[in-house]
Design a protein around this motif. Structure first.
Motif, mmCIF file in Angstrom:
data_model
loop_
_atom_site.group_PDB
_atom_site.id
_atom_site.type_symbol
_atom_site.label_atom_id
_atom_site.label_comp_id
_atom_site.label_asym_id
_atom_site.label_seq_id
_atom_site.Cartn_x
_atom_site.Cartn_y
_atom_site.Cartn_z
ATOM 1 N N ALA A 36 8.519 -40.071 19.262
ATOM 2 C CA ALA A 36 7.318 -40.386 20.041
ATOM 3 C C ALA A 36 7.244 -41.876 20.342
ATOM 4 C CB ALA A 36 6.072 -39.924 19.284
ATOM 5 N N ASN A 66 9.357 -43.208 23.154
ATOM 6 C CA ASN A 66 8.929 -42.855 24.502
ATOM 7 C C ASN A 66 7.571 -43.431 24.880
ATOM 8 O OD1 ASN A 66 11.109 -40.970 25.456
ATOM 9 N ND2 ASN A 66 10.570 -39.958 23.540
ATOM 10 N N THR A 67 7.026 -44.295 24.024
ATOM 11 C CA THR A 67 5.770 -44.976 24.347
ATOM 12 C C THR A 67 5.890 -46.482 24.176
ATOM 13 O OG1 THR A 67 4.990 -44.699 22.066
ATOM 14 C CG2 THR A 67 4.307 -43.038 23.663
ATOM 15 N N PHE A 110 2.211 -46.758 21.050
ATOM 16 C CA PHE A 110 2.230 -45.806 19.945
ATOM 17 C C PHE A 110 1.172 -46.164 18.907
ATOM 18 C CE2 PHE A 110 3.563 -44.416 15.743
ATOM 19 C CZ PHE A 110 3.905 -43.090 15.946
ATOM 20 N N THR A 164 6.966 -39.050 27.473
ATOM 21 C CA THR A 164 5.748 -39.620 26.890
ATOM 22 C C THR A 164 4.662 -38.559 26.733
ATOM 23 O OG1 THR A 164 6.293 -41.729 27.946
ATOM 24 C CG2 THR A 164 4.052 -41.478 27.145
ATOM 25 N N THR A 201 3.892 -37.275 23.241
ATOM 26 C CA THR A 201 3.479 -38.178 22.165
ATOM 27 C C THR A 201 2.161 -37.771 21.523
ATOM 28 O OG1 THR A 201 4.663 -40.028 23.174
ATOM 29 C CG2 THR A 201 2.943 -40.565 21.583
#
Length: 475
Positions: free
Chosen positions: A71, A74-75, A80, A257, A260
């Motif tokens: 996660a 991808n952020t 995050f 994303t 997430t």
């Protein structure tokens, strides 16, 4: 979410008559000469404050921790962190709503709150959502078995690559583990000693975190390609390998994303266990139980953040949706990683029947509410559940999809929607009018849950339809 521990689920019998009793102000001084009204908190809890924190932390902690580094990749680190704080605060607030609702009507079970708020349909809705969530949890555990057990066997055989034999095929292995280990344990009439696996599971995850931190300083980026198998390297890895691959991103958005927030929500679900733990808490009050919840959420917040951060800073863009599986790219025979794999495998395997018990209990109450115990029903439900979960794990390509779907459907229902609508329906108008600030906040909280669910599912379905590159363990 999680390596979910069903503390107290087996002790609900005998308390059904308490659901109409109000808790009122149980911490106010009792007036002398007045007969004391019975409250559900009059059940004398014997669990200490510290052990209650441990139990709720066990309920929060789960397989979702393995998806957090993915996660973060991808952020970006900053986004995050913002999302993690956001979900943790909202989880604490939703527990506040649950405790307030339970305090008004004296109920210690999530499903019974639904019954009090909306009658049998409310009980059915809550039971179905908890069932779906627990099936998702069981699937995530068996997906870990499918992904990690072949690597453990491969390491014991001294092989660097999977050579394709049947005993290195994860699909065959989960069927064997389900038939030989999980099903016999699920057929037990009582959970018994399986309840003690909660402590072992949490210990495994602490060991996992320590190993992740240690490995950060022992693995160089980029990864050594000599250990890479063409089937192990995802398209996601290839795409990012030449694009500032070993540079940490502070903020990034891509097609992955969308997973997430569902992964984070999945990682914080513990709400069905809150009320049983509340009832068993010594000197139970809403304030004391809220403190238990806040400390547990904070502890898991720190653990989640450290796991995601060090996992991401080890593999950057190459991290898979199941972090532990990513380490096989470095050295499949690494002793420390092998020990972590073994510990996690034992923990998740023993947790599957623990999670299955409340699902079967809910199904029995919905389908056969007046029927006495019968071994045929007991066996049949367990077999069907394990069969369905095996099919899901065999045909779902990535654990990311399990985290995503469950995190986008049952998790927001348990965290956002159900606590809010139960609170609005159960807390009486004379105590808090419908237009009072607390009820307006609860209504906004429920609306936020619906928005979150619709947006997450829309993004996930769009990702599936457009055929975006898939990154995940279990290849």
């Amino acid at each position: 979410m999680e390596l979910q521990k069903m503390n107290g689920h087996g002790r609900e019998d005998g308390f059904d008559g308490l659901e109409a009793m109000a808790e009122h102000d149980e911490f106010l001084p009792h007036k002398p000469g007045v007969k004391k009204e019975t409250h559900f908190t009059d059940f004398e809890g014997k669990t200490s404050f510290g052990m209650s924190v441990f139990n709720l932390s066990n309920a929060i902690m789960g397989s979702g921790i393995l998806g957090l580094a993915f996660a973060m990749s991808n952020t970006g680190i900053i986004l995050f962190l913002i999302l993690l704080v956001f979900i943790a605060i909202l989880s604490a607030y939703s527990i506040h709503l649950l405790l307030k609702s339970a305090g008004v009507v004296g109920i210690r079970a999530y499903e019974q709150l639904g019954n009090r708020a909306f009658g049998p349909p409310g009980k059915l809705l809550a039971g179905c959502i908890i069932t779906v969530h627990n099936i998702g949890a069981m699937s995530s555990y068996l997906f870990i078995v499918k992904s990690e057990l072949p690597l453990v066997i491969q390491a014991f055989l001294g092989r660097h690559e999977n050579t394709g034999e049947w005993f290195l095929n994860g699909n065959f292995l989960i069927i064997i583990v389900s038939a030989c280990v999980i099903l016999p344990l699920a057929l037990m009439k009582q959970l018994g000693y399986l309840g003690y696996t909660s402590g072992f599971s949490l210990s495994c995850m602490v060991f996992f975190l320590i190993s992740v931190i240690y490995k950060k300083f022992n693995i160089e980026c980029p990864l050594d390609s000599e250990h890479h198998n063409s089937t192990d390297i995802s398209d996601h890895y290839i795409t990012n390998a030449t694009d500032d691959f070993c540079e940490a991103k502070l903020f990034t958005v891509n097609s992955q994303t969308a997973y997430t927030i569902p992964i984070l929500a999945f990682a914080f679900v513990c709400h069905p266990e809150v009320l049983p733990i509340y009832t068993e808490l010594r000197d139970a009050t809403k304030k004391r139980m809220q403190t238990v919840a806040n400390i547990s959420i904070m502890a898991m917040f720190v653990m989640y953040l450290l796991t995601a951060l060090f996992g991401y800073l080890t593999f950057y863009g190459a991290v898979e949706s199941e972090l532990l599986h990513t380490y096989s790219r470095v050295d499949p025979l690494d002793v420390l990683v092998l020990c972590v794999r073994l510990a996690v495998l034992v923990a998740v395997t023993l947790t599957v029947p623990v999670v299955l018990f409340p699902i079967r209990r809910a199904l029995l109450q919905i389908l056969f509410p007046e029927k006495p115990f019968h071994w045929a029903r007991h066996f049949g439900i367990a077999f069907c559940l394990i069969f369905i979960v095996n099919l899901l794990v065999i045909f779902v390509p990535s654990i990311r999809d399990i985290f995503g779907i469950i995190g986008a459907t049952s998790a927001p229902s348990l965290i956002f929607i159900l606590p809010s609508i139960f609170y609005i329906r159960i807390v009486p108008e004379e105590q808090e009018p419908f237009r009072s600030r607390p009820k307006i906040q609860a209504a906004c909280f429920a609306a936020l849950g619906f928005i979150f669910m619709i947006m997450s599912m829309s993004f996930i379905v769009t990702d599936w339809v457009t055929g975006e590159s898939r990154s995940g363990g279990g290849h």
